[in-house]
Design a protein around this motif. Structure first.
Motif, PDB file in Angstrom:
ATOM      1  N   GLN A 124      -6.404 106.330 -90.158  1.00 27.71           N
ATOM      2  CA  GLN A 124      -7.568 105.722 -90.808  1.00 27.71           C
ATOM      3  C   GLN A 124      -8.831 106.472 -90.366  1.00 27.71           C
ATOM      4  O   GLN A 124      -9.397 106.208 -89.314  1.00 27.71           O
ATOM      5  N   ALA A 125      -9.288 107.396 -91.210  1.00 25.83           N
ATOM      6  CA  ALA A 125     -10.392 108.284 -90.843  1.00 25.83           C
ATOM      7  C   ALA A 125     -11.694 107.551 -90.563  1.00 25.83           C
ATOM      8  O   ALA A 125     -12.544 108.074 -89.839  1.00 25.83           O
ATOM      9  N   GLN A 126     -11.870 106.373 -91.089  1.00 28.85           N
ATOM     10  CA  GLN A 126     -13.133 105.662 -90.927  1.00 28.85           C
ATOM     11  C   GLN A 126     -13.106 104.643 -89.789  1.00 28.85           C
ATOM     12  O   GLN A 126     -14.046 103.870 -89.628  1.00 28.85           O
ATOM     13  N   VAL A 127     -12.056 104.644 -88.990  1.00 32.72           N
ATOM     14  CA  VAL A 127     -11.970 103.744 -87.837  1.00 32.72           C
ATOM     15  C   VAL A 127     -12.256 104.566 -86.584  1.00 32.72           C
ATOM     16  O   VAL A 127     -11.633 105.597 -86.350  1.00 32.72           O
ATOM     17  N   ARG A 128     -13.230 104.109 -85.814  1.00 31.25           N
ATOM     18  CA  ARG A 128     -13.643 104.808 -84.600  1.00 31.25           C
ATOM     19  C   ARG A 128     -13.847 103.820 -83.464  1.00 31.25           C
ATOM     20  O   ARG A 128     -14.273 102.690 -83.673  1.00 31.25           O
ATOM     21  N   PHE A 129     -13.570 104.296 -82.264  1.00 28.68           N
ATOM     22  CA  PHE A 129     -13.814 103.522 -81.046  1.00 28.68           C
ATOM     23  C   PHE A 129     -14.514 104.419 -80.041  1.00 28.68           C
ATOM     24  O   PHE A 129     -14.339 105.631 -80.052  1.00 28.68           O
TER      25      PHE A 129
END
Length: 69
Positions: free
Chosen positions: A52-57
């Motif tokens: 999921q390219a738009q999920v970041r932590f």
């Protein structure tokens, strides 16, 4: 004594610019007493959401505070 805590924060963003988070996808995990523990959780969450390219932590560190004994 100066003590700082660490948190893993993130979620799904509306674009790959990671400027606006999608409401309801926010995640806050922690606190962690040291950065190594936070990095372990960050790595797991990041790997779990790799497709999921738009999920970041990211890891956030609280400013150190003075604890009274």
């Amino acid at each position: 004594m100066h003590k700082s805590r660490f948190w893993v924060v993130g979620g799904e963003y509306t674009s790959c610019d990671c400027e606006t988070i999608v409401q309801g996808t926010e995640r806050v995990v922690g606190p962690f007493e040291n950065r190594m523990e936070a990095e372990r959780t960050w790595r797991t969450l990041s790997e779990d959401h790799r497709p999921q390219a738009q999920v970041r932590f990211t890891i956030a560190q609280e400013p150190p505070m003075t604890l009274n004994a």
